[in-house]
Scaffold this active site. Structure first.
Site, short mmCIF file in Angstrom:
data_model
loop_
_atom_site.label_atom_id
_atom_site.label_comp_id
_atom_site.label_asym_id
_atom_site.label_seq_id
_atom_site.Cartn_x
_atom_site.Cartn_y
_atom_site.Cartn_z
N LYS A 72 59.42 57.49 46.80
CA LYS A 72 58.47 58.31 47.56
C LYS A 72 58.80 58.28 49.06
O LYS A 72 59.38 57.32 49.57
CB LYS A 72 57.04 57.82 47.33
CG LYS A 72 56.80 56.35 47.65
CD LYS A 72 55.36 55.92 47.35
CE LYS A 72 55.05 55.86 45.87
NZ LYS A 72 53.74 55.22 45.58
N LYS B 270 57.70 51.58 38.38
CA LYS B 270 56.73 52.48 37.75
C LYS B 270 56.09 51.73 36.58
O LYS B 270 56.63 51.69 35.47
CB LYS B 270 57.42 53.75 37.25
CG LYS B 270 56.43 54.81 36.76
CD LYS B 270 57.13 56.10 36.39
CE LYS B 270 56.11 57.16 35.99
NZ LYS B 270 55.29 56.77 34.82
N CYS C 50 75.95 24.75 33.60
CA CYS C 50 76.91 23.65 33.56
C CYS C 50 77.59 23.61 34.92
O CYS C 50 78.24 24.58 35.31
CB CYS C 50 77.93 23.87 32.45
SG CYS C 50 79.30 22.71 32.49
N SER D 57 49.99 64.51 38.75
CA SER D 57 51.06 63.80 38.04
C SER D 57 52.33 63.84 38.89
O SER D 57 52.45 64.62 39.83
CB SER D 57 51.31 64.44 36.68
OG SER D 57 51.68 65.80 36.84
N ILE D 58 53.30 63.00 38.53
CA ILE D 58 54.55 62.91 39.27
C ILE D 58 55.66 63.57 38.47
O ILE D 58 55.74 63.40 37.25
CB ILE D 58 54.92 61.43 39.53
CG1 ILE D 58 53.81 60.74 40.31
CG2 ILE D 58 56.23 61.32 40.30
CD1 ILE D 58 54.06 59.25 40.52
N GLU E 209 47.49 51.06 39.06
CA GLU E 209 47.71 51.04 37.61
C GLU E 209 47.02 49.82 37.01
O GLU E 209 47.26 48.68 37.43
CB GLU E 209 49.21 50.97 37.33
CG GLU E 209 49.65 51.63 36.06
CD GLU E 209 49.70 53.14 36.17
OE1 GLU E 209 49.83 53.79 35.10
OE2 GLU E 209 49.62 53.69 37.29
N CYS F 246 75.92 20.52 28.30
CA CYS F 246 76.74 21.69 28.01
C CYS F 246 77.26 21.60 26.58
O CYS F 246 77.84 20.57 26.19
CB CYS F 246 77.90 21.78 28.99
SG CYS F 246 79.06 23.12 28.61
N ASP G 94 37.69 26.68 37.89
CA ASP G 94 36.51 26.81 37.01
C ASP G 94 35.34 25.98 37.53
O ASP G 94 34.18 26.39 37.42
CB ASP G 94 36.86 26.39 35.59
CG ASP G 94 37.81 27.36 34.91
OD1 ASP G 94 37.92 28.51 35.39
OD2 ASP G 94 38.43 26.98 33.90
N CYS H 121 84.87 23.33 33.16
CA CYS H 121 84.39 23.46 31.78
C CYS H 121 85.25 24.48 31.05
O CYS H 121 85.40 25.63 31.51
CB CYS H 121 82.93 23.90 31.77
SG CYS H 121 82.31 24.35 30.14
#
Length: 676
Positions: A293, A119, A429, A86-87, A177, A411, A41, A434
């Protein structure tokens, strides 16, 4: 101002712009920021100050010029120079293989490399660069004509106003996208509610509603993101494959869809899709499947397209179901590998025809990132084979301050201090002794999917571990009648029966042993594939990572996991112990021991079964020669329906696919009934 002073200011402005672009690249493309948000910033504020003092030095590609201060009058239509088609969608592995076979036939069965990408569930857009400068952003629209959204595309920090480096193509159109993260949607909805404005149902709706705003200041406030995944119209772009394209645009400063990988067979590509399903809960953005693809641009050109879809790409989609419910409690569980997994106990909700009352929260980082708290309203999702998980918190529905969940430092079972995996997200753990870990490992080892030891139930496992009779898998085969008879609800006859079943499990064969060892990424299907390929444990242990990865359905991730286990001190000790105890670890005649009554059958299971868990029923189908799948299609042989079946039952009826009860299915398994 003197000429020299002006040159100094211009040089500082140029330096600041380049520095800011560099840090944008590190943050958005490499996900490896080198400075804090506050330091970033400060760089931006210094640049703004110099440009305010010297407006004659402002250029359209300056990082300060992302957000215009005036709304546009309306969205103008733009014709795509190359259609954004479109696919084609599919939900089954069989349909993916059929698609690949069609492509292979059209190319004369020459070798094809396949790229797998996530996708992303967002809004398709195209961004155009002329001589490296962003000139236009356009929505997909109807595929041939879209809307000019340049004013909003400029506000998306992932999208550089100027490409990095030099030697850019004169004209380059990148398709991708625009999306919103689940975390940002949760924050946006909280802001929307505070302002008395409508909230958004999901990230895609939020992204779609934001990218078409006439006022770029509104879009800028909503923190949209972008992933690049395709090439549109270009002039002078040299890439010959999709993977080369991805590498080139990464260098230019554009973020590409993560986890993309290339494979030389469709089987390996599908196996990778199945691996990626496990990563879905870890993502902070929505996906609805995977895109597969052709890698070669020349092969794509020769395959061409139908009027609706390219012939070189297909979407392998996940069936997703989600709903909103409330978190009653957050607790942790100790798994068989020591991983401490937080779990949300939920107010029951119906998803995909089953009642869900628990959802995994995966790890401490996930709880913190999603800010899940007891009492929160949450979106819960079940997709594909993934267990239900919490997608995001509906923060705008949070009722007053709720305490943050404090992850335990020890644990909960053995009180050993927990450790975080080096460079990883899992807290575990480290105590291999254990009791909770031992119990989980023994339960899994004895389960129907694995060594199938009848009579070794949860309560008996608890007693065996708590009394120190069983610490390892091999200890099961060292048990004697006098060890078992003193235990609760174990008499002489039941002890003899249990020992007989334990002894019988020695002959289950390599696939069952590999499943039982709880190797990461190795379930019944993978274990069967490995067993059938390598035939015995010696050959399997001699295989390199590359040889393992080349086996159909295995891939590099599973291969590395198997190799690491088989060559670890822990893995070698277990295998040697079992071998000395007479546990068979080869294929032998096991393929004919189980009748292949489902050979060639594609089987879908829906609803809750009385005698099988979902993993168990899929393992049974595979062992009898069938292929379990999660989606109903025209190629499904039959559906097994339990209690509370979901939408799959209705789809099967619509397609005229036979539906069997659990009893009818078992009759088919044993040969008492012919398969449909």
């Amino acid at each position: 101002m003197t000429r020299g002073k002006t040159q100094d200011v211009a040089a500082e402005i140029a330096r600041l712009r380049e520095l800011i672009r560099y840090h944008d690249y590190k943050y958005y493309v490499e996900a490896a920021p080198e400075i804090t948000d506050r330091e970033y910033d400060r760089l931006m504020e210094r640049l703004r100050q110099l440009e305010r003092e010297h407006p004659e030095l402002i250029t359209p590609d300056s990082p300060t010029q992302r957000v215009g201060d005036q709304p546009v009058e309306g969205l103008e239509e733009v014709r795509h120079r190359v259609p954004m088609l479109s696919i084609e969608n599919t939900y089954t592995e069989e349909e993916v293989r059929a698609f690949a076979e069609r492509a292979a036939r059209m190319l004369g069965h020459e070798p094809i490399e396949w790229v797998v990408e996530l996708k992303v569930d967002g809004v398709a857009v195209a961004v155009v660069y002329e001589n490296g400068i962003l000139s236009r952003g356009v929505t997909r629209g109807n595929g041939y004509v879209g809307d000019d959204i340049t004013h909003n595309v400029r506000t998306i920090r992932d999208i550089p106003l100027r490409l990095r480096g030099d030697g850019h193509p004169p004209l380059l159109e990148i398709r991708g996208e625009v999306y919103m993260t689940n975390s940002d949607l949760a924050e946006l909805n909280a802001v929307q509610q505070a302002k008395g404005e409508p909230t958004f149902a999901n990230p895609r709706n939020a992204a779609a509603g934001s990218i078409r705003q006439l006022d770029p200041r509104i879009c800028a406030s909503r923190r949209l993101r972008f992933f690049a995944h395709g090439l549109g119209y270009s002039e002078g772009f040299a890439a010959k494959t999709h993977m080369e394209f991805l590498e080139a645009i990464k260098r230019y400063g554009l973020p590409t869809t993560p986890l993309a990988a290339c494979f030389d067979s469709i089987d390996a590509a599908i196996a990778y899709c199945n691996e990626l399903q496990e990563k879905v809960p870890e993502l902070d953005f929505e996906i609805d499947g995977f895109v597969i693809k052709v890698n070669s641009f020349d092969q794509r050109r020769r395959l061409g397209a139908t009027s609706k879809s390219p012939r070189w790409v297909i979407a392998y989609k996940l069936e997703k179901y989600e709903g909103v419910t409330r978190v009653k409690k957050i607790r942790v569980q100790v798994g068989k590998t020591g991983i401490i997994t937080p779990v949300a106990d939920l107010e029951p909700i119906e998803l995909a025809g089953t009642i869900v009352s628990r959802a995994s929260l995966h790890n401490a980082d996930e709880i913190a990132r999603k800010d899940v708290r007891e009492g929160d309203w949450v979106v819960v999702e079940k997709a594909g084979k993934i267990i239900p998980h919490v997608v995001r918190v509906e923060k705008h529905r949070r009722e007053g301050p709720l305490p943050q969940f404090r992850f335990p430092s020890k644990c909960p079972e053995c009180h050993t201090p927990l450790v975080r995996d080096e460079g990883g997200v899992y807290i575990r753990c480290p105590n291999l002794q254990c009791p909770a870990q031992i119990k989980e490992r023994i339960r899994y080892f004895a389960s129907r999917n694995a060594m199938d030891i009848e009579g070794l139930g949860d309560k008996l496992v608890d007693q065996l571990v708590e009394k120190g009779l069983v610490r390892t898998y091999g200890d099961l085969y060292r048990l004697r009648p006098e060890d078992l008879i003193p235990l609760e609800r174990v008499g002489k006859k039941s002890a003899e029966n249990l020992l007989r079943h334990i002894a019988a499990s020695k002959d289950r064969g390599l696939a069952r042993v590999l499943t039982a060892l709880a190797i990461r990424h190795v379930g019944p299907r993978v274990a069967t594939v490995l067993a059938q390929h390598f035939r015995d444990i010696t050959c399997l242990r001699q295989a390199t990572v590359e040889e393992l990865a080349s086996v159909p359905e295995i891939g590099p991730v599973i291969a590395q996991s198997v190799y690491d286990f088989l060559h670890s001190d822990y893995g070698q000790k277990i295998i040697e112990d079992l071998r000395q105890l007479g546990v068979r670890m080869d294929v032998g005649e096991e393929a004919v021991e189980v009748p292949q009554t489902l050979a060639g059958k594609i089987v879908v299971v829906t609803g809750t079964l009385r005698n099988y868990s979902r993993d168990e029923i899929e393992a049974v189908i595979a062992r009898h020669g069938g292929r379990p799948t999660s989606s109903v299609s025209g190629k499904t042989s039959f559906v097994v329906a339990g209690e509370n079946p979901g939408s799959k039952l209705e789809k099967a009826r619509q397609l005229g696919i036979p539906v069997l009860t659990e009893e009818e299915f078992e009759a088919v398994l044993t040969g008492r009934k012919a398969p449909p």
